[in-house]
Design an enzyme around this catalytic site. Structure first.
Site, PDB file in Angstrom:
ATOM      1  N   ASP A  82      66.830 -13.076  14.454  1.00 50.88           N
ATOM      2  CA  ASP A  82      66.538 -13.726  15.733  1.00 50.88           C
ATOM      3  C   ASP A  82      67.419 -13.098  16.800  1.00 50.88           C
ATOM      4  OD1 ASP A  82      64.961 -16.633  16.190  1.00 50.88           O
ATOM      5  OD2 ASP A  82      66.301 -16.048  17.824  1.00 50.88           O
ATOM      6  N   THR A 117      54.395 -16.489  21.589  1.00 48.91           N
ATOM      7  CA  THR A 117      53.361 -15.902  22.455  1.00 48.91           C
ATOM      8  C   THR A 117      53.033 -16.973  23.498  1.00 48.91           C
ATOM      9  OG1 THR A 117      51.787 -16.647  20.770  1.00 48.91           O
ATOM     10  CG2 THR A 117      52.285 -14.303  20.842  1.00 48.91           C
ATOM     11  N   PHE A 140      48.831 -21.384   9.722  1.00 48.66           N
ATOM     12  CA  PHE A 140      48.116 -22.643   9.965  1.00 48.66           C
ATOM     13  C   PHE A 140      49.052 -23.819   9.676  1.00 48.66           C
ATOM     14  CE2 PHE A 140      45.012 -19.409   8.766  1.00 48.66           C
ATOM     15  CZ  PHE A 140      44.138 -19.461   9.851  1.00 48.66           C
ATOM     16  N   GLU A 174      53.554 -28.597  12.266  1.00 46.30           N
ATOM     17  CA  GLU A 174      54.949 -29.005  12.305  1.00 46.30           C
ATOM     18  C   GLU A 174      55.071 -30.367  11.620  1.00 46.30           C
ATOM     19  OE1 GLU A 174      56.595 -28.685  16.263  1.00 46.30           O
ATOM     20  OE2 GLU A 174      55.692 -26.709  16.469  1.00 46.30           O
ATOM     21  N   LYS A 209      42.027 -17.834  13.659  1.00 49.10           N
ATOM     22  CA  LYS A 209      43.123 -18.703  14.111  1.00 49.10           C
ATOM     23  C   LYS A 209      42.711 -19.521  15.340  1.00 49.10           C
ATOM     24  CE  LYS A 209      46.928 -20.737  14.789  1.00 49.10           C
ATOM     25  NZ  LYS A 209      48.316 -20.549  14.620  1.00 49.10           N
ATOM     26  N   GLY A 228      44.066 -40.914  20.137  1.00 53.06           N
ATOM     27  CA  GLY A 228      45.455 -40.954  20.598  1.00 53.06           C
ATOM     28  C   GLY A 228      45.537 -40.670  22.077  1.00 53.06           C
ATOM     29  N   CYS A 283      50.782 -25.456  20.074  1.00 55.96           N
ATOM     30  CA  CYS A 283      49.630 -24.602  19.748  1.00 55.96           C
ATOM     31  C   CYS A 283      48.326 -24.999  20.434  1.00 55.96           C
ATOM     32  CB  CYS A 283      49.426 -24.582  18.233  1.00 55.96           C
ATOM     33  SG  CYS A 283      50.713 -23.623  17.417  1.00 55.96           S
ATOM     34  N   ARG A 300      57.590 -29.688  22.952  1.00 56.01           N
ATOM     35  CA  ARG A 300      56.765 -28.749  23.728  1.00 56.01           C
ATOM     36  C   ARG A 300      55.367 -29.329  23.952  1.00 56.01           C
ATOM     37  NH1 ARG A 300      57.630 -23.289  20.314  1.00 56.01           N
ATOM     38  NH2 ARG A 300      57.597 -24.807  18.627  1.00 56.01           N
TER      39      ARG A 300
HETATM   40  C1  UDX Z   1      55.899 -19.003  17.752  1.00 56.33           C
HETATM   41  C2  UDX Z   1      54.679 -18.944  18.681  1.00 56.33           C
HETATM   42  O1  UDX Z   1      54.819 -19.942  19.659  1.00 56.33           O
HETATM   43  C3  UDX Z   1      53.385 -19.108  17.986  1.00 56.33           C
HETATM   44  O2  UDX Z   1      52.322 -18.809  18.830  1.00 56.33           O
HETATM   45  C4  UDX Z   1      53.306 -18.191  16.877  1.00 56.33           C
HETATM   46  O3  UDX Z   1      52.149 -18.486  16.131  1.00 56.33           O
HETATM   47  C5  UDX Z   1      54.541 -18.182  16.027  1.00 56.33           C
HETATM   48  O4  UDX Z   1      55.726 -18.079  16.780  1.00 56.33           O
HETATM   49  P1  UDX Z   1      57.377 -21.076  16.942  1.00 56.33           P
HETATM   50  O5  UDX Z   1      57.976 -20.595  15.677  1.00 56.33           O
HETATM   51  O6  UDX Z   1      56.996 -22.507  17.048  1.00 56.33           O
HETATM   52  O7  UDX Z   1      55.999 -20.308  17.235  1.00 56.33           O
HETATM   53  O8  UDX Z   1      58.307 -20.635  18.175  1.00 56.33           O
HETATM   54  P2  UDX Z   1      59.855 -20.915  18.384  1.00 56.33           P
HETATM   55  O9  UDX Z   1      60.285 -22.093  17.595  1.00 56.33           O
HETATM   56  O10 UDX Z   1      60.074 -20.848  19.830  1.00 56.33           O
HETATM   57  O11 UDX Z   1      60.568 -19.669  17.680  1.00 56.33           O
HETATM   58  C6  UDX Z   1      60.518 -18.374  18.104  1.00 56.33           C
HETATM   59  C7  UDX Z   1      61.859 -17.687  17.756  1.00 56.33           C
HETATM   60  O12 UDX Z   1      61.761 -16.306  18.080  1.00 56.33           O
HETATM   61  C8  UDX Z   1      63.054 -18.247  18.513  1.00 56.33           C
HETATM   62  O13 UDX Z   1      64.075 -18.582  17.597  1.00 56.33           O
HETATM   63  C9  UDX Z   1      63.479 -17.095  19.424  1.00 56.33           C
HETATM   64  O14 UDX Z   1      64.884 -17.054  19.648  1.00 56.33           O
HETATM   65  C10 UDX Z   1      62.991 -15.892  18.642  1.00 56.33           C
HETATM   66  N1  UDX Z   1      62.746 -14.691  19.435  1.00 56.33           N
HETATM   67  C11 UDX Z   1      62.071 -14.755  20.607  1.00 56.33           C
HETATM   68  C12 UDX Z   1      63.183 -13.463  18.935  1.00 56.33           C
HETATM   69  O15 UDX Z   1      63.806 -13.392  17.885  1.00 56.33           O
HETATM   70  N2  UDX Z   1      62.887 -12.339  19.657  1.00 56.33           N
HETATM   71  C13 UDX Z   1      62.227 -12.376  20.842  1.00 56.33           C
HETATM   72  O16 UDX Z   1      62.010 -11.343  21.460  1.00 56.33           O
HETATM   73  C14 UDX Z   1      61.792 -13.633  21.322  1.00 56.33           C
HETATM   74  C1  UDX Z   2      48.532 -27.209  14.840  1.00 56.68           C
HETATM   75  C2  UDX Z   2      47.530 -26.852  13.723  1.00 56.68           C
HETATM   76  O1  UDX Z   2      47.173 -28.026  13.015  1.00 56.68           O
HETATM   77  C3  UDX Z   2      48.118 -25.827  12.802  1.00 56.68           C
HETATM   78  O2  UDX Z   2      47.185 -25.470  11.799  1.00 56.68           O
HETATM   79  C4  UDX Z   2      48.465 -24.629  13.669  1.00 56.68           C
HETATM   80  O3  UDX Z   2      48.860 -23.534  12.964  1.00 56.68           O
HETATM   81  C5  UDX Z   2      49.493 -25.032  14.704  1.00 56.68           C
HETATM   82  O4  UDX Z   2      48.929 -26.023  15.522  1.00 56.68           O
HETATM   83  P1  UDX Z   2      50.666 -28.744  15.123  1.00 56.68           P
HETATM   84  O5  UDX Z   2      50.646 -28.331  16.561  1.00 56.68           O
HETATM   85  O6  UDX Z   2      51.957 -28.708  14.398  1.00 56.68           O
HETATM   86  O7  UDX Z   2      49.653 -27.848  14.270  1.00 56.68           O
HETATM   87  O8  UDX Z   2      50.150 -30.252  15.072  1.00 56.68           O
HETATM   88  P2  UDX Z   2      48.825 -31.019  14.635  1.00 56.68           P
HETATM   89  O9  UDX Z   2      49.151 -31.888  13.489  1.00 56.68           O
HETATM   90  O10 UDX Z   2      47.666 -30.131  14.492  1.00 56.68           O
HETATM   91  O11 UDX Z   2      48.622 -31.966  15.905  1.00 56.68           O
HETATM   92  C6  UDX Z   2      48.350 -31.421  17.195  1.00 56.68           C
HETATM   93  C7  UDX Z   2      48.154 -32.524  18.194  1.00 56.68           C
HETATM   94  O12 UDX Z   2      46.957 -33.260  17.929  1.00 56.68           O
HETATM   95  C8  UDX Z   2      49.270 -33.557  18.232  1.00 56.68           C
HETATM   96  O13 UDX Z   2      49.534 -33.922  19.570  1.00 56.68           O
HETATM   97  C9  UDX Z   2      48.690 -34.729  17.453  1.00 56.68           C
HETATM   98  O14 UDX Z   2      49.253 -35.980  17.779  1.00 56.68           O
HETATM   99  C10 UDX Z   2      47.240 -34.652  17.840  1.00 56.68           C
HETATM  100  N1  UDX Z   2      46.326 -35.262  16.860  1.00 56.68           N
HETATM  101  C11 UDX Z   2      46.204 -34.715  15.616  1.00 56.68           C
HETATM  102  C12 UDX Z   2      45.570 -36.366  17.219  1.00 56.68           C
HETATM  103  O15 UDX Z   2      45.681 -36.882  18.358  1.00 56.68           O
HETATM  104  N2  UDX Z   2      44.691 -36.886  16.304  1.00 56.68           N
HETATM  105  C13 UDX Z   2      44.526 -36.362  15.061  1.00 56.68           C
HETATM  106  O16 UDX Z   2      43.701 -36.878  14.290  1.00 56.68           O
HETATM  107  C14 UDX Z   2      45.317 -35.244  14.700  1.00 56.68           C
END
Ligand code: UDX
Ligand code: UDX
Length: 438
Positions: A34, A90, A151, A154, A203, A252, A259, A331
């Site tokens: 990182d 991204t 996929f 969180e 995706k 909800g 995402c 986020r």
């Molecule tokens: C991220 C993207 O948001 C998502 O679209 C993608 O599918 C997977 O990566 P997430 O892991 O949730 O998802 O992001 P985040 O928790 O912000 O972590 C990204 C990490 O990358 C951070 O720890 C940041 O410090 C690091 N980073 C960022 C690098 O190491 N190099 C960089 O140039 C930019």
């Molecule tokens: C999502 C996708 O599920 C995962 O496959 C992808 O790779 C990353 O994005 P995440 O963002 O962690 O995962 O959360 P998710 O459980 O999908 O929920 C997304 C949002 O939809 C949340 O705000 C959640 O509260 C809402 N949600 C989900 C509803 O309102 N109703 C539902 O039945 C399910």
């Protein structure tokens, strides 16, 4: 497993840390990198910087087996690896498209130091065609770039990684795709091997479809309120049809998170760039925006008013701040979006969230400025006119409702997650308003 492989994971966030730890758990040697020195120091000291069920255990297990390292700098990790995963953010650009700056920066940094024959895997969600972009930045004939979208939800990311419905790999080079597929030996699932553009589209299509399901059920919930139907019965009635399925049909306050909001907009944008007007996806986003307004209108009604003027000076007690339960991620949280609208209209907001108990870490606080953060749910409800449930934390189901009724000055509970038992709420003398519930 044939042969343990050395894997580098660039970006140690929600996706990268889970990916790295799970591959180490499966028996590979993993080096997580990182740019954030402080994050790497914390990880190296055994701290897990995010809330993610089961992650601490597998990180600790892999570390004690000597299979998981944390380093600063992408090339420090990639120069020792057979396969390099890009898991950097991204973010959404101003026009809705995904911003590839971090991917390009990481690719440019690792390019010169990659081993001959290495495979670079794009795990970040990237616009269709990005595998090519990474190839062009790396500029190495002896390195293959493959798409392997994640996929992971969180909160259940470790489970989702180890028990996925499928693994998608996109490559023009079958041998490289199979090398990536082999990393998942030990994971019992279907391997969908396809071309890069299809993998990248899968995706967006998956996230777009899931967002559509939720917007659909939120629209049906609005219908239920209008016609006097009950959304829980309706969802049960349609979800039992296997062509529809019951998952992701919980109404909800609208979908959020890191995402769905950015991927749904990127999908519209990608379609537009290729000459297709994706009106359905635009509608899915509009319904989601309307849903937030509908929740605010419920608060307005709870205060006995018809428009947002009634919010001026009102005190609202909010339960839940994260974008869903099981994560500390704020986020694009619908809760924060709704709170900021309430505050803009002049309301005072007190709030409790189990992951945001004061004092709050500096790095999370900017989204929370102006909200009175409380240490317990009852404290957040004390002296408020309306109780507003915004995140479905299971502990809110155990809320002492008698106590809540006693400490509130108002009498309405607005439950945007249909989490509470309406009969139990009304038994205390409070009134209840859920989403699409009778
Ligand atoms: C991220 C993207 O948001 C998502 O679209 C993608 O599918 C997977 O990566 P997430 O892991 O949730 O998802 O992001 P985040 O928790 O912000 O972590 C990204 C990490 O990358 C951070 O720890 C940041 O410090 C690091 N980073 C960022 C690098 O190491 N190099 C960089 O140039 C930019
Ligand atoms: C999502 C996708 O599920 C995962 O496959 C992808 O790779 C990353 O994005 P995440 O963002 O962690 O995962 O959360 P998710 O459980 O999908 O929920 C997304 C949002 O939809 C949340 O705000 C959640 O509260 C809402 N949600 C989900 C509803 O309102 N109703 C539902 O039945 C399910």
């Amino acid at each position: 497993m044939d042969q343990p492989v050395t894997i580098a994971v660039i970006g140690t966030g929600y996706v990268g840390l889970t990916t790295g730890a799970c591959f180490a758990h499966l028996g590979h040697h993993v080096i997580c990198a990182d740019v954030d020195v402080r994050k790497i120091e914390r990880l190296d000291a055994g701290e897990i910087p995010i809330v993610e069920e089961g992650l601490a255990e597998i990180v600790a297990g892999a570390r004690s087996a000597g299979r998981l390292e944390f380093v600063v700098g992408a090339s420090t990790a990639s120069e020792r690896a057979d396969i390099v995963f890009l898991c950097v953010p991204t973010p959404q650009g101003d026009d809705g498209s995904a911003d590839l700056t971090y991917i390009e920066m990481a690719a440019a940094e690792i390019g010169p130091s990659l081993r001959s024959g290495a495979v670079v895997v794009n795990k970040s969600t990237v616009p269709v065609g990005s595998t090519r972009v990474v190839e062009r930045v790396i500029r190495r004939d002896d390195v293959t770039v493959v798409s392997n979208p994640e996929f992971l939800r969180e909160g259940t990311a470790v489970h989702d990684f180890l028990h996925p419905d499928r693994v998608v790999i996109g490559s023009v080079d079958r041998a490289a795709a199979e090398r990536v597929a082999a990393l998942y030996d030990g994971v019992d699932t279907e391997m969908v091997i396809t071309d890069p553009a299809s993998a990248e589209t899968i995706k967006y299509a998956a996230n777009g479809f899931l967002a559509m399901k939720i917007s659909f059920v939120n629209a049906i919930a609005a219908m239920c309120e209008a016609v006097g139907a009950d959304v829980a019965s309706v969802v049960h009635g349609i979800g039992t049809d296997r062509r529809i399925g019951s998952a992701f049909l919980n109404p909800g306050p609208g979908w959020g998170g890191s995402c769905f909001p950015k991927d749904s907009r990127a999908l519209v944008k990608i379609a537009q760039e290729h000459g297709y007007n994706f009106t359905m996806m635009r509608g899915v986003i509009d319904v989601n925006d309307e849903q937030r307004s509908r929740m605010i209108h419920k608060v307005v009604r709870a205060l006995g008013g018809h428009d947002r003027h009634v919010l001026h000076g009102a005190t609202i007690g909010v339960l839940g701040l994260t974008f869903k339960a099981g994560t500390d991620d704020l986020r694009d949280s619908p809760a924060l979006a709704i709170i900021s609208e309430l505050r803009r209209a002049g309301a005072v907001v007190k709030a409790y969230d189990p992951t945001t108990v004061p004092p709050v870490d500096d790095h999370r606080s900017s989204a929370l400025v102006g909200i009175e953060l409380c240490a317990t749910a009852i404290e957040a409800l004390t002296g408020v006119e309306v109780a507003l449930v915004l995140t479905e934390w299971p502990e809110f189901r155990e809320l002492d409702l008698d106590k809540a009724a006693e400490v509130m000055v108002g009498t309405v509970v607005v439950d945007t997650r249909n989490l509470l038992d309406p009969a139990a709420v009304t038994a205390t003398g409070l009134s209840y308003d859920g989403v699409g519930r009778k």
